[in-house]
Design a protein around this motif. Structure first.
Motif, PDB file in Angstrom:
ATOM      1  N   SER A   1       0.851  -1.187   0.000  1.00  0.00           N
ATOM      2  CA  SER A   1       0.000   0.000   0.000  1.00  0.00           C
ATOM      3  C   SER A   1       0.890   1.241   0.000  1.00  0.00           C
ATOM      4  O   SER A   1       2.082   1.155   0.331  1.00  0.00           O
ATOM      5  N   PRO A   2       0.337   2.405  -0.357  1.00  0.00           N
ATOM      6  CA  PRO A   2       1.133   3.641  -0.298  1.00  0.00           C
ATOM      7  C   PRO A   2       1.723   3.873   1.090  1.00  0.00           C
ATOM      8  O   PRO A   2       2.864   4.326   1.211  1.00  0.00           O
ATOM      9  N   ALA A   3       0.972   3.546   2.137  1.00  0.00           N
ATOM     10  CA  ALA A   3       1.470   3.731   3.502  1.00  0.00           C
ATOM     11  C   ALA A   3       2.646   2.806   3.781  1.00  0.00           C
ATOM     12  O   ALA A   3       3.625   3.204   4.432  1.00  0.00           O
ATOM     13  N   GLN A   4       2.570   1.580   3.292  1.00  0.00           N
ATOM     14  CA  GLN A   4       3.674   0.635   3.491  1.00  0.00           C
ATOM     15  C   GLN A   4       4.914   1.077   2.724  1.00  0.00           C
ATOM     16  O   GLN A   4       6.034   0.995   3.242  1.00  0.00           O
TER      17      GLN A   4
ATOM     18  N   THR B   1       5.708   4.146   1.918  1.00  0.00           N
ATOM     19  CA  THR B   1       6.249   5.320   2.605  1.00  0.00           C
ATOM     20  C   THR B   1       7.034   4.899   3.838  1.00  0.00           C
ATOM     21  O   THR B   1       8.141   5.407   4.097  1.00  0.00           O
ATOM     22  N   ARG B   2       6.479   3.955   4.594  1.00  0.00           N
ATOM     23  CA  ARG B   2       7.153   3.496   5.816  1.00  0.00           C
ATOM     24  C   ARG B   2       8.457   2.789   5.484  1.00  0.00           C
ATOM     25  O   ARG B   2       9.472   2.990   6.155  1.00  0.00           O
ATOM     26  N   PHE B   3       8.439   1.980   4.432  1.00  0.00           N
ATOM     27  CA  PHE B   3       9.671   1.283   4.052  1.00  0.00           C
ATOM     28  C   PHE B   3      10.723   2.276   3.560  1.00  0.00           C
ATOM     29  O   PHE B   3      11.905   2.136   3.868  1.00  0.00           O
ATOM     30  N   GLN B   4      10.278   3.280   2.811  1.00  0.00           N
ATOM     31  CA  GLN B   4      11.217   4.283   2.316  1.00  0.00           C
ATOM     32  C   GLN B   4      11.895   5.007   3.467  1.00  0.00           C
ATOM     33  O   GLN B   4      13.104   5.233   3.439  1.00  0.00           O
ATOM     34  N   GLU B   5      11.130   5.363   4.494  1.00  0.00           N
ATOM     35  CA  GLU B   5      11.708   6.036   5.657  1.00  0.00           C
ATOM     36  C   GLU B   5      12.656   5.107   6.414  1.00  0.00           C
ATOM     37  O   GLU B   5      13.740   5.516   6.839  1.00  0.00           O
ATOM     38  N   ASN B   6      12.234   3.846   6.595  1.00  0.00           N
ATOM     39  CA  ASN B   6      13.093   2.879   7.271  1.00  0.00           C
ATOM     40  C   ASN B   6      14.361   2.620   6.464  1.00  0.00           C
ATOM     41  O   ASN B   6      15.458   2.481   7.026  1.00  0.00           O
ATOM     42  N   PHE B   7      14.198   2.569   5.148  1.00  0.00           N
ATOM     43  CA  PHE B   7      15.346   2.346   4.280  1.00  0.00           C
ATOM     44  C   PHE B   7      16.344   3.499   4.379  1.00  0.00           C
ATOM     45  O   PHE B   7      17.551   3.283   4.514  1.00  0.00           O
ATOM     46  N   LYS B   8      15.850   4.735   4.318  1.00  0.00           N
ATOM     47  CA  LYS B   8      16.736   5.893   4.392  1.00  0.00           C
ATOM     48  C   LYS B   8      17.485   5.915   5.716  1.00  0.00           C
ATOM     49  O   LYS B   8      18.692   6.172   5.753  1.00  0.00           O
TER      50      LYS B   8
ATOM     51  N   ASN C   1       9.749 -14.409   7.045  1.00  0.00           N
ATOM     52  CA  ASN C   1       8.590 -13.820   7.728  1.00  0.00           C
ATOM     53  C   ASN C   1       7.259 -14.280   7.148  1.00  0.00           C
ATOM     54  O   ASN C   1       6.215 -13.677   7.420  1.00  0.00           O
ATOM     55  N   GLY C   2       7.300 -15.316   6.352  1.00  0.00           N
ATOM     56  CA  GLY C   2       6.057 -15.840   5.792  1.00  0.00           C
ATOM     57  C   GLY C   2       5.352 -14.854   4.883  1.00  0.00           C
ATOM     58  O   GLY C   2       4.116 -14.781   4.867  1.00  0.00           O
ATOM     59  N   ASN C   3       6.141 -14.054   4.126  1.00  0.00           N
ATOM     60  CA  ASN C   3       5.616 -13.039   3.212  1.00  0.00           C
ATOM     61  C   ASN C   3       4.806 -11.956   3.931  1.00  0.00           C
ATOM     62  O   ASN C   3       3.916 -11.340   3.333  1.00  0.00           O
ATOM     63  N   ASP C   4       5.114 -11.741   5.201  1.00  0.00           N
ATOM     64  CA  ASP C   4       4.471 -10.672   5.970  1.00  0.00           C
ATOM     65  C   ASP C   4       5.222  -9.373   5.694  1.00  0.00           C
ATOM     66  O   ASP C   4       6.308  -9.139   6.221  1.00  0.00           O
ATOM     67  N   LEU C   5       4.626  -8.526   4.858  1.00  0.00           N
ATOM     68  CA  LEU C   5       5.297  -7.299   4.421  1.00  0.00           C
ATOM     69  C   LEU C   5       5.519  -6.335   5.579  1.00  0.00           C
ATOM     70  O   LEU C   5       6.597  -5.733   5.706  1.00  0.00           O
ATOM     71  N   ASP C   6       4.521  -6.179   6.441  1.00  0.00           N
ATOM     72  CA  ASP C   6       4.663  -5.269   7.574  1.00  0.00           C
ATOM     73  C   ASP C   6       5.798  -5.701   8.502  1.00  0.00           C
ATOM     74  O   ASP C   6       6.581  -4.873   8.975  1.00  0.00           O
ATOM     75  N   LYS C   7       5.887  -6.982   8.760  1.00  0.00           N
ATOM     76  CA  LYS C   7       6.935  -7.497   9.637  1.00  0.00           C
ATOM     77  C   LYS C   7       8.312  -7.253   9.041  1.00  0.00           C
ATOM     78  O   LYS C   7       9.257  -6.879   9.748  1.00  0.00           O
TER      79      LYS C   7
END
Length: 217
Positions: A88-91, A93-100, A186-192
């Motif tokens: 999702s767009p929220a995911q 965005t969160r990954f981009q911030e975590n990545f940076k 993680n069993g394809n758990d994107l949030d995790k």
């Protein structure tokens, strides 16, 4: 006639700053050279402070390096289409911030150990297309020379860093493999996977260091 010429001159003078900006758009080579120079100057002036407060260094690093990195493009590349199209767009965005944040830590820890032995940016390459690379040589504490190559893409007429290869280790591929491995664990758990990305980068760093030791043997 004179009034027409005067108006024309005023229009020309008003447009000069815009023309100058268009002509003065920095090259990929200049971006890497300038970013490196500013980063080393900041590190030299604040190194002891940063050792005591690494988070301040990560913030400074993000302020200097962040604007020249295509974080969105790199994030999607690390996720690959297989996972990014499901996010999702929220995911994203969160990954981009975590990545940076994790990227700054990945670089920052190494930079805090760097004693300014010498960095040389190679001459500019062909930049007529939408993708180019800028090479750099970094002298280590042991006197060895480590090659670094930045891949840049032109986005909205501005060069942005899309990948970096350090001493033969492709960081983009390293992170991409790490992400795929984490998703499997993680069993394809994107949030995790997104939430635990800092730990995955730490593992990626260990992989990179192991590879570097094997190369030295």
């Amino acid at each position: 006639m004179i009034s027409i010429l005067r108006r024309g001159l005023l229009v020309l003078l008003a447009a000069l700053p815009l023309m100058a900006n268009a002509v003065a758009a920095p090259s990929a080579h200049d971006i890497i050279q300038d970013t490196t120079t500013r980063l080393l100057a900041d590190l030299s002036a604040n190194k002891e402070k940063y050792k005591q407060d690494p988070s301040a260094f990560y913030d400074a690093l993000n302020g200097i390096v962040g604007p020249v990195v295509d974080a969105d493009g790199i994030s999607k590349s690390i996720m690959t289409v297989k996972y990014s199209r499901k996010a999702s767009p929220a995911q994203m965005t969160r990954f981009q911030e975590n990545f940076k944040r994790s990227l700054m830590q990945f670089y920052g820890n190494a930079l805090l150990e760097y004693n300014n032995q010498g960095i040389t940016v190679s001459p500019a390459k062909d930049e007529s297309g939408t993708r180019t690379s800028v090479d750099m040589q970094v002298k280590g504490n042991n006197g060895a020379i480590y090659p670094v190559s930045y891949t840049l893409e032109k986005i909205n007429d501005e060069w942005k860093v899309r990948n970096v290869i350090i001493n033969g280790i492709n960081i983009g591929k390293l992170f991409r493999d790490q992400f795929a491995d984490a998703m499997q664990r993680n069993g394809n758990d994107l949030d995790k996977t997104i939430n635990g990305w800092a730990g995955e980068v730490a593992k990626a760093k260990e992989v990179a260091e192991d590879a570097k030791e094997k190369q030295a043997q």
